[in-house]
Design an enzyme around this catalytic site. Sequence first.
Site, PDB file in Angstrom:
ATOM      1  N   ARG A   1     -12.608 -15.938 -16.392  1.00 11.56           N
ATOM      2  CA  ARG A   1     -13.037 -14.814 -15.559  1.00 11.56           C
ATOM      3  C   ARG A   1     -12.710 -15.065 -14.088  1.00 11.56           C
ATOM      4  O   ARG A   1     -12.247 -14.175 -13.373  1.00 11.56           O
ATOM      5  CB  ARG A   1     -14.544 -14.589 -15.736  1.00 11.56           C
ATOM      6  CG  ARG A   1     -15.055 -13.357 -15.009  1.00 11.56           C
ATOM      7  CD  ARG A   1     -16.512 -13.106 -15.292  1.00 11.56           C
ATOM      8  NE  ARG A   1     -17.019 -12.019 -14.468  1.00 11.56           N
ATOM      9  CZ  ARG A   1     -18.233 -11.979 -13.939  1.00 11.56           C
ATOM     10  NH1 ARG A   1     -19.071 -12.984 -14.145  1.00 11.56           N
ATOM     11  NH2 ARG A   1     -18.622 -10.965 -13.203  1.00 11.56           N
TER      12      ARG A   1
ATOM     13  N   HIS B   1     -10.317 -12.726 -11.586  1.00 15.43           N
ATOM     14  CA  HIS B   1     -10.801 -12.194 -10.315  1.00 15.43           C
ATOM     15  C   HIS B   1      -9.955 -12.694  -9.152  1.00 15.43           C
ATOM     16  O   HIS B   1      -9.821 -11.992  -8.140  1.00 15.43           O
ATOM     17  CB  HIS B   1     -12.271 -12.569 -10.121  1.00 15.43           C
ATOM     18  CG  HIS B   1     -13.218 -11.714 -10.894  1.00 15.43           C
ATOM     19  ND1 HIS B   1     -14.317 -11.098 -10.328  1.00 15.43           N
ATOM     20  CD2 HIS B   1     -13.231 -11.348 -12.210  1.00 15.43           C
ATOM     21  CE1 HIS B   1     -14.951 -10.394 -11.256  1.00 15.43           C
ATOM     22  NE2 HIS B   1     -14.314 -10.533 -12.396  1.00 15.43           N
TER      23      HIS B   1
ATOM     24  N   ASN C   1     -18.170 -10.204  -7.265  1.00 15.13           N
ATOM     25  CA  ASN C   1     -17.927 -11.633  -7.496  1.00 15.13           C
ATOM     26  C   ASN C   1     -19.178 -12.494  -7.426  1.00 15.13           C
ATOM     27  O   ASN C   1     -19.126 -13.693  -7.712  1.00 15.13           O
ATOM     28  CB  ASN C   1     -16.902 -12.159  -6.493  1.00 15.13           C
ATOM     29  CG  ASN C   1     -15.499 -11.654  -6.773  1.00 15.13           C
ATOM     30  OD1 ASN C   1     -15.152 -11.376  -7.922  1.00 15.13           O
ATOM     31  ND2 ASN C   1     -14.690 -11.521  -5.735  1.00 15.13           N
TER      32      ASN C   1
ATOM     33  N   HIS D   1     -12.912 -11.063 -23.580  1.00 12.37           N
ATOM     34  CA  HIS D   1     -14.337 -10.892 -23.857  1.00 12.37           C
ATOM     35  C   HIS D   1     -14.738 -11.474 -25.208  1.00 12.37           C
ATOM     36  O   HIS D   1     -15.902 -11.386 -25.589  1.00 12.37           O
ATOM     37  CB  HIS D   1     -14.715  -9.412 -23.811  1.00 12.37           C
ATOM     38  CG  HIS D   1     -14.939  -8.907 -22.421  1.00 12.37           C
ATOM     39  ND1 HIS D   1     -15.278  -7.610 -22.132  1.00 12.37           N
ATOM     40  CD2 HIS D   1     -14.865  -9.538 -21.220  1.00 12.37           C
ATOM     41  CE1 HIS D   1     -15.402  -7.454 -20.824  1.00 12.37           C
ATOM     42  NE2 HIS D   1     -15.142  -8.612 -20.245  1.00 12.37           N
TER      43      HIS D   1
END
Length: 324
Positions: free
Chosen positions: A59, A63, A91, A191
């Site tokens: 993740r 980002h 974030n 996911h």
Amino acid sequence: MAFLQILFLTSLSLFFTPSHSQLSLDYYKQKCPAFEQTIRDTITNKQITSPTTAAATLRLFFHDCLTNGCDASILISSTPFNSAERSADINLSLPGDAFDVIVRAKTALELTCPNTVSCADILAVATRDLVTMVGGPFYNVLLGRRDGLVSKSNYVEGKLPRPTMPMSQIINIFKSNGFSIQEMVALSGAHTIGFSHCKEFSSGIYNFSNLSQYDREYNPRFAQGLQQACKDFTKNPTLSVFNDIMTPNKFDNMYFQNLPKGLGLLRSDHGLYNDPNTKQFVEMYAADQNKFFQAFAKAMEKLSVYKVQTGRQGEIRHRCDAFN
């Protein structure tokens, strides 16, 4: 003739950008022979003690790359003079284990190969190795990135998909970064590991409408289980649920198999199955894990070189959370 040569060279530059041409698989072979083993040892120790590290780092990588390219700008800490990317609202929930494993790897590499390995390369390779460690596909990571010199929280909004966004908006975010719908769906398969905080889907399981407490997209028993698991989320914002309740710590295609059964956790998960633009790929990856792995690996290779900085661009940070 001279004009044609210039035209030819200009055309070439569109396909072979300076950034990509300076990357290579064996970039540290001579500069830092211990690079790969040091990364591997660090992530192994961390993943064993903190099993959510793989999902957290994956993740963190997303980002970083989607905001302004894969330049480790997400790792910079804010100061009184600069609000960095990691201070942006979206974030703030990034898990600490991801930052920690990168810091550990950087510290170890600075001892063996000082001022040589970028934080951006560490994040890219650590992500790949952690995905592989929990059962995901191996993919090549080109090396030679430099660390970015800019990290600002106000650059983030609108560049990262939020789980509450309609699918059309999420598709547009990926398209604006050069990724197809199929690549977006493949990347969404991340996911299959990790978790989401209750506040990210609470609107779908509590007081959803006058007719139902929860969104009918949820399997009824799943919705009731979520209501129970998240009942104290307003008092305890750290409460969370696995994205894939069937095989939460294994990178596989179970996430896609869950969606038609109403076992998606987030609004964006339901959107993937309900939107005609994405549903076909969800069904494809649910039916064939090999196709998902191949597509995910290819999309990750593409993402890992998105807007990278090389050569004289950027810097090699002494520590990952601060500019030199």
